[in-house]
Design a protein around this motif. Structure first.
Motif, mmCIF file in Angstrom:
data_model
loop_
_atom_site.group_PDB
_atom_site.id
_atom_site.type_symbol
_atom_site.label_atom_id
_atom_site.label_comp_id
_atom_site.label_asym_id
_atom_site.label_seq_id
_atom_site.Cartn_x
_atom_site.Cartn_y
_atom_site.Cartn_z
ATOM 1 N N MET A 159 4.711 -2.192 3.074
ATOM 2 C CA MET A 159 3.386 -1.601 3.230
ATOM 3 C C MET A 159 2.931 -0.920 1.942
ATOM 4 S SD MET A 159 2.048 1.198 6.038
ATOM 5 C CE MET A 159 3.026 2.548 5.330
ATOM 6 N N LYS A 160 3.822 -0.150 1.338
ATOM 7 C CA LYS A 160 3.441 0.573 0.123
ATOM 8 C C LYS A 160 3.172 -0.384 -1.032
ATOM 9 C CE LYS A 160 4.621 4.728 -2.486
ATOM 10 N NZ LYS A 160 5.461 5.943 -2.495
ATOM 11 N N LEU A 161 4.021 -1.383 -1.185
ATOM 12 C CA LEU A 161 3.801 -2.357 -2.255
ATOM 13 C C LEU A 161 2.493 -3.118 -2.052
ATOM 14 C CD1 LEU A 161 7.396 -3.866 -2.704
ATOM 15 C CD2 LEU A 161 6.222 -2.261 -4.228
ATOM 16 N N SER A 162 2.179 -3.429 -0.795
ATOM 17 C CA SER A 162 0.954 -4.178 -0.509
ATOM 18 C C SER A 162 -0.299 -3.364 -0.778
ATOM 19 C CB SER A 162 0.952 -4.639 0.948
ATOM 20 O OG SER A 162 2.004 -5.540 1.191
ATOM 21 N N SER A 163 -0.164 -2.044 -0.784
ATOM 22 C CA SER A 163 -1.319 -1.214 -1.113
ATOM 23 C C SER A 163 -1.612 -1.218 -2.609
ATOM 24 C CB SER A 163 -1.091 0.217 -0.629
ATOM 25 O OG SER A 163 -0.083 0.866 -1.396
ATOM 26 N N ARG A 164 -0.733 -1.848 -3.383
ATOM 27 C CA ARG A 164 -0.918 -1.919 -4.833
ATOM 28 C C ARG A 164 -1.010 -3.342 -5.349
ATOM 29 N NH1 ARG A 164 -3.316 0.381 -9.011
ATOM 30 N NH2 ARG A 164 -2.133 0.262 -10.969
ATOM 31 N N SER A 165 -0.088 -4.211 -4.895
ATOM 32 C CA SER A 165 -0.044 -5.572 -5.445
ATOM 33 C C SER A 165 0.547 -6.523 -4.423
ATOM 34 C CB SER A 165 0.811 -5.603 -6.722
ATOM 35 O OG SER A 165 1.130 -6.933 -7.083
ATOM 36 N N SER A 166 -0.227 -7.519 -4.044
ATOM 37 C CA SER A 166 0.272 -8.495 -3.069
ATOM 38 C C SER A 166 1.421 -9.308 -3.650
ATOM 39 C CB SER A 166 -0.864 -9.430 -2.641
ATOM 40 O OG SER A 166 -1.348 -10.161 -3.756
ATOM 41 N N VAL A 167 1.386 -9.581 -4.944
ATOM 42 C CA VAL A 167 2.451 -10.367 -5.571
ATOM 43 C C VAL A 167 3.774 -9.612 -5.484
ATOM 44 C CG1 VAL A 167 3.257 -11.409 -7.713
ATOM 45 C CG2 VAL A 167 0.842 -11.555 -7.085
ATOM 46 N N ALA A 168 3.744 -8.316 -5.747
ATOM 47 C CA ALA A 168 4.962 -7.518 -5.646
ATOM 48 C C ALA A 168 5.476 -7.494 -4.215
ATOM 49 C CB ALA A 168 4.702 -6.095 -6.138
ATOM 50 N N ALA A 169 4.577 -7.311 -3.261
ATOM 51 C CA ALA A 169 4.987 -7.238 -1.859
ATOM 52 C C ALA A 169 5.607 -8.544 -1.399
ATOM 53 C CB ALA A 169 3.783 -6.880 -0.985
ATOM 54 N N ILE A 170 4.986 -9.665 -1.728
ATOM 55 C CA ILE A 170 5.484 -10.965 -1.286
ATOM 56 C C ILE A 170 6.816 -11.288 -1.956
ATOM 57 C CG2 ILE A 170 5.032 -13.453 -1.336
ATOM 58 C CD1 ILE A 170 2.027 -12.715 -1.059
ATOM 59 N N SER A 171 6.935 -10.963 -3.231
ATOM 60 C CA SER A 171 8.177 -11.255 -3.955
ATOM 61 C C SER A 171 9.351 -10.481 -3.371
ATOM 62 C CB SER A 171 8.013 -10.898 -5.434
ATOM 63 O OG SER A 171 6.967 -11.665 -6.021
ATOM 64 N N VAL A 172 9.083 -9.302 -2.810
ATOM 65 C CA VAL A 172 10.148 -8.497 -2.210
ATOM 66 C C VAL A 172 10.361 -8.858 -0.743
ATOM 67 C CG1 VAL A 172 10.763 -6.134 -1.525
ATOM 68 C CG2 VAL A 172 9.870 -6.580 -3.822
ATOM 69 N N MET A 173 9.279 -9.136 -0.026
ATOM 70 C CA MET A 173 9.416 -9.337 1.426
ATOM 71 C C MET A 173 10.163 -10.619 1.777
ATOM 72 S SD MET A 173 5.903 -10.790 3.169
ATOM 73 C CE MET A 173 4.776 -9.567 2.576
ATOM 74 N N VAL A 174 9.952 -11.685 1.017
ATOM 75 C CA VAL A 174 10.510 -12.980 1.406
ATOM 76 C C VAL A 174 12.043 -12.971 1.418
ATOM 77 C CG1 VAL A 174 10.715 -15.400 0.717
ATOM 78 C CG2 VAL A 174 8.470 -14.306 0.808
ATOM 79 N N PRO A 175 12.729 -12.460 0.377
ATOM 80 C CA PRO A 175 14.196 -12.431 0.456
ATOM 81 C C PRO A 175 14.730 -11.544 1.577
ATOM 82 C CG PRO A 175 13.463 -12.163 -1.817
ATOM 83 C CD PRO A 175 12.252 -12.019 -0.949
ATOM 84 N N ASN A 176 13.906 -10.592 2.039
ATOM 85 C CA ASN A 176 14.336 -9.683 3.101
ATOM 86 C C ASN A 176 13.823 -10.098 4.477
ATOM 87 O OD1 ASN A 176 15.728 -7.312 1.656
ATOM 88 N ND2 ASN A 176 13.863 -7.606 0.460
ATOM 89 N N SER A 177 13.179 -11.245 4.541
ATOM 90 C CA SER A 177 12.679 -11.748 5.816
ATOM 91 C C SER A 177 13.502 -12.977 6.193
ATOM 92 C CB SER A 177 11.184 -12.070 5.690
ATOM 93 O OG SER A 177 10.639 -12.477 6.905
ATOM 94 N N LEU A 178 12.850 -14.003 6.717
ATOM 95 C CA LEU A 178 13.581 -15.221 7.060
ATOM 96 C C LEU A 178 14.045 -15.901 5.774
ATOM 97 C CD1 LEU A 178 14.527 -17.372 9.055
ATOM 98 C CD2 LEU A 178 12.292 -18.440 8.844
ATOM 99 N N GLY A 179 15.327 -15.968 5.560
ATOM 100 C CA GLY A 179 15.841 -16.579 4.345
ATOM 101 C C GLY A 179 17.347 -16.582 4.346
#
Length: 824
Positions: free
Chosen positions: A191-211
């Motif tokens: 949530m915090k990363l997405s309030s600043r940069s979608s690229v940062a949020a996506i780059s972090v969320m994917v390895p911590n989600s389904l993977g």
């Protein structure tokens, strides 16, 4: 006589809601008939006739042998004929994950204790420190403008920071070097990363989600865990997971990618493995990944694994430098430009040891994916949508509070207030849903239906919030540049709508299609009983389930009618709930009962064809979803300590959701295949007409004013996101906004001076305001502290209002050099 008949109606409703057995019904009928003669003085022949009419069917149901012979056996035969066919992949999808609060909402009688027993979400000291330091630092290193225009990726220093600080290992246990953060903490970070940069949020969320990490934790061999998890946690490996194929997007179970079981050479030895051919697309992090998670369909023509020629979908981990693996090319997802691209391979041999879980997990990949998808879907995209919605709401509400047109702040215009009310109301409910869904994961649930609800409705409301923000800030919103805080998010919204199951698919097929069978207290058990080859046992089990199911339908019908005839006031609300919100608990019980009834009638009328009636399924899913969102909002209000200042957000969001649920029910009935049944259901559910109204204009104004008033209520709505510093436009807007109370106080004091002619009226332009401030100070009307307040307000406000402009070549080279200078 009238009182006697009223007793019949009231007694039936009470017995139906209490779900008593047939013998109690028989006793109640006997008592009512006796009272008819003793009190109402009904003639004996009429009483005898009533006794025959009422006792006969009741006795038939009360005696099991007669009931099974005359009712249950024919019903079982009919049920087997109309029972929908179910493929193995459909069964895996339905049985994957767990049911939780969604089952209560299906029941028509939610047990609110399940929600109240959950403690409010809290971060550990370590988690809070990571959020306040490492996440804050990463946010300061990136921006949507730099990542999309300058780098078209995370800056190199940011990528290294992500790896070094453990962002890629948040879900990995400490024993493997990971952070082992809670699901709620995972949500807070995204949530915090997405309030600043979608690229940062996506780059972090994917390895911590389904993977790979998630699948390894649940299904990997010890050798695989010990090798990969420490490397993933330290950022030495960058993972991706390849599922989607060009001709199998939403229908992922139909992937055409194939692995043929064979023997081949690996590290100088002949081993059993697969010759795999694949062609995948939309794979996040694929261009930079070092380890590729791959889903493919196994074929075993030579019977090397057993008698099954097609064991099914299998998941494997493949190093991307393995011969034959193709990665590196990129897709360009609507100006988010995170690392996303295709991967392919032709006749690539991989050893059996690379299958996640080894030989024992061959063919079980689809079930693995379905079981692990729920947690990631419940956290990642809802959290990112809440993050950028908080950013949009913070910036827009500050802008409307200080931006003036026609000598008045635009936030006082009713049209703007209408948009602001939607933004604030939706955001409060979105954040509540995000919190409750992550709490469910932390409680050990894998909520497949709830995760689909969260993903669909939070991303859709995120779209509404940003669209309203764009409408409010107008021309500033459509001109690109580092000073525009909304445009990139506006462009990138379709990504959240599309990935992890396109929203059309999620709404039409998953929420109700999966929930109707999985969450219903009887349907899945009835399917199992009907499929039992032991006919005697099947009949007995089906008989018990059938009449329990009929009792369930009757109870929902009674509660729905009682709720409709009393506008919910005769239905129960938990005593521990706040008085201000008890009417909403009663409304949930009313609509939950109506939903349960409508679900059973729809399945009874449409049978196996219901899964093909997607629009009806979607609307039924909308009812369930709105009830979940309301439950989350009520839970949040309790968890936050019943903050009275938050009631405008609570009232607006719940009233809006109740109205949406009601409209969904009406739309189902308008399109129901049998109009007579639809008419009867409408009269039963809404005997006094439609009772749930949209939020009023007065309530909307209260929400809009709360959003434009500095204080604790606004901060609770917008908390836990990144607030930039310096001359960042979002930072300037917030600084100007926080000065507003002092500015208004000074303006009120100077009002008499303006009336007396000692000072001209304050100009509308913030640039011209500086001369006015200097004049007021020169005439002794401002002290030094007041002048600084007005000077700061004029400066920050002007920075907020300004729109970016560029040289004819858009200053691209200059921007890149500036970014390099900052990073160095």
């Amino acid at each position: 006589m009238i009182l006697w008949l009223i007793c019949l109606v009231v007694g039936c409703l009470i017995l139906m809601m209490a779900r008593v057995n047939a013998w109690i019904w028989l006793a109640a009928e006997a008592l009512w008939i006796f009272m008819g003669g003793a009190v109402a003085h009904v003639d004996l022949p009429i009483l005898v006739l009533l006794a025959i009419v009422m006792f006969t069917p009741t006795l038939l149901i009360a005696i099991p042998s007669i009931r099974q012979s005359l009712i249950s056996r024919p019903a079982l035969d009919l049920f087997r004929k109309i029972m929908p066919s179910m493929s193995a992949t459909e069964r895996d999808a339905i049985e994957a994950g767990t049911v939780w609060w969604d089952a209560d909402l299906f029941s028509g009688k939610p047990d609110w204790k399940k929600l109240f027993v959950l403690s409010p979400p809290r971060l550990t000291t370590e988690e809070q420190s990571f959020l306040d330091n490492e996440v804050e630092q990463l946010c300061a290193m990136v921006s949507d403008w730099d990542t999309t225009v300058v780098w078209q990726d995370l800056p190199p220093q940011a990528w290294q920071f992500v790896k070094d600080k453990g962002f890629l290992g948040m879900i990995i246990p400490r024993q493997y070097g990971g952070k082992q953060f809670s699901a709620y903490m995972h949500s807070q970070v995204i949530m915090k990363l997405s309030s600043r940069s979608s690229v940062a949020a996506i780059s972090v969320m994917v390895p911590n989600s389904l993977g790979p990490a998630e699948l390894l934790l649940h299904y990997g061999t010890e050798q695989q865990k010990n090798h990969y998890l420490p490397r993933l946690a330290q950022g030495l490996e960058i993972p991706c997971f390849a599922l989607t194929s060009p001709y199998a997007g939403s229908d992922a179970a139909a992937i055409p990618d194939v692995g043929i079981v064979c023997k081949g050479m690996h590290e100088g030895q002949e081993v059993l493995g697969f010759r795999v051919t694949w062609n995948k697309r939309y794979i996040t992090l694929a261009p930079v990944a070092t380890v590729l998670g791959l889903a493919f369909r196994v074929r075993d023509p030579d019977g090397l694994l057993g008698d099954e020629p097609e064991p099914g979908i299998t998941c494997a981990l493949i190093p991307t430098d393995h011969p034959g693996v193709v990665t590196g090319r990129r897709h360009w997802p609507v100006n988010a430009v995170f690392q996303n691209g295709p991967t392919s391979g032709k006749d690539v041999f991989i050893p059996m040891d690379w299958v996640i879980g080894g030989l024992a997990q061959v063919g079980k990949g689809w079930r693995m994916l379905m079981e692990c998808l729920a947690a990631g879907r419940a956290i990642s995209l809802p959290s990112s949508s809440v993050g950028f919605s908080k950013m949009a709401t913070r910036g827009t509400s500050a802008y409307t509070a200080m931006r003036r047109q026609f000598k008045i702040e635009i936030g006082k215009f009713e049209g703007v207030q209408e948009a602001l009310a939607r933004m604030g109301g939706h955001l409060y409910m979105m954040d509540a849903t995000r919190r409750l869904s992550s709490m469910a994961v932390d409680a050990g649930e894998k909520p497949s239906v709830i995760s689909a609800i969260s993903k669909y409705h939070v991303t859709e409301r995120g779209r509404m919030v940003v669209n309203d923000g764009m409408d409010v800030i107008g021309g500033k919103g459509i001109c690109m540049g580092p000073g525009n805080f909304l445009a990139r998010v506006y462009q990138q919204i379709p990504i959240a709508i599309t990935v992890e199951g396109a929203n059309i698919l999620t709404r039409c097929l998953i929420i109700f299609g999966q929930g109707a069978i999985r969450c219903h207290p009887y349907v899945l058990k009835e399917l199992a009983a009907a499929a039992d080859d032991n006919h005697e046992r099947a009949l007995k089990d089906f008989d018990d389930l059938l009449f329990s199911h009929l009792s369930f339908v009757a109870a929902n019908a009674a509660r729905a009618f009682v709720g409709g005839i009393s506008c919910g006031w005769l239905l129960p609300a938990p005593s521990i709930a706040a008085k201000q919100t008890r009417r909403y608990y009663r409304a949930v019980v009313h609509l939950s009962s109506a939903f349960g009834l409508l679900t059973d009638v729809s399945m009874g009328v449409l049978g196996g064809t219901l899964k093909f009636r997607e629009r009806i399924s979607a609307r039924l899913g909308d009812v369930l979803s709105q009830l979940y969102l309301i439950s989350a909002t009520l839970k949040r209000y309790e968890d936050d300590g019943r903050q009275v200042e938050d009631l405008p957000y609570v009232d607006w969001s719940i009233q809006d959701a109740l109205h949406r649920a009601q409209e969904a029910i009406v739309d189902v009935l308008h399109n129901f295949p049998n109009p007579w049944i639809a008419f009867g259901l409408r009269v039963l559910i809404f005997p006094l007409g439609l009772i749930y109204r949209k939020p009023s204009d007065v309530l909307g104004t209260r929400v809009a004013l709360a959003m434009q008033t500095p204080g604790a209520a606004r901060e609770r709505l917008l908390d836990d996101v990144y607030i930039p510093q310096g001359d960042d436009p979002l930072a300037c807007g917030e600084k100007a906004f926080r000065l507003m109370p002092l500015v208004h106080q000074i303006e009120r004091r100077l009002k008499d001076s303006v009336k007396e002619g000692a000072l001209p009226a304050a100009p509308q332009s913030l640039i011209d305001m500086r001369d006015w401030i200097a004049l007021a100070a020169e005439r002794g009307l401002l002290n030094p502290e007041e002048r600084k307040v007005l000077d700061d307000f004029a400066h920050y406000g002007d920075q907020t209002v300004q729109v970016d402009d560029f040289s004819p070549d858009f200053d691209l080279e200059e921007n890149r050099q500036k970014a390099l200078d900052v990073l160095s």
